[in-house]
Design an enzyme around this catalytic site. Structure first.
Site: not given
Length: 130
Positions: A85-86
C-alpha cells in the site's frame, strides 16, 4: 485602576497577611474517616478494549480494504512493505479504523501507524476506543 492601566499585574500590589499554623495544631487529622477518594465514572475514565479483540477487528477492517489481497493480511503485516500500500492507502485504512472504533486518531499519531501491530497497540491503549 492605576495598576491595570499601566499594564502591571494587580497581584504585585495586593498584600495579604497569613498566619502559619504549627504542625502539631492542624485543624484536621488524617484518619480513614476523613480521607475521601475522588472517583470518576467509567464514561469519563474510559475503558480499554482487549488486545485480542482489537487485533481481530483491525485485521477484518484491513481485509475489507479493496486494494489488497486479504490472504496477505496478518497481525505483523506492514502496510507498505508487506501489503504493497502507498501512504494514501495507509491514511484510508486509518480513517476506516477511526470509524470502526468510534474515535478520532490525531494526525501526528496517524502518521506513525504503518503496520497492523502499531494500529492494534495504539487502539488497545486508547481509553475512548469502542
Amino acid at each position: 485602576m492605576a495598576a491595570r492601566k499601566s499594564g502591571l499585574p494587580l497581584l504585585n500590589y495586593l498584600r495579604v497577611h497569613v498566619n502559619a499554623i504549627p504542625n502539631n495544631r492542624l485543624p484536621f487529622t488524617l484518619s480513614p474517616i476523613n480521607v475521601f477518594l475522588r472517583c470518576f465514572s467509567e464514561e469519563v475514565r474510559g475503558t480499554f478494549l482487549d488486545k485480542s479483540e482489537v487485533t481481530d477487528r483491525v485485521i477484518s477492517c484491513v481485509k475489507n480494504f479493496q486494494k489488497l489481497d486479504p490472504s496477505k493480511v496478518n497481525p505483523n503485516a506492514h502496510f507498505q512493505n508487506d501489503l504493497g500500500l502507498d501512504s494514501l492507502d495507509a491514511v484510508e485504512i486509518v480513517m476506516a479504523l477511526e470509524e470502526e472504533f468510534g474515535f478520532e486518531i490525531p494526525d501526528n499519531e496517524a502518521d506513525k501507524i504503518n503496520s497492523i501491530k502499531l494500529a492494534v497497540d495504539f487502539i488497545a491503549s486508547h481509553p475512548q476506543a469502542k
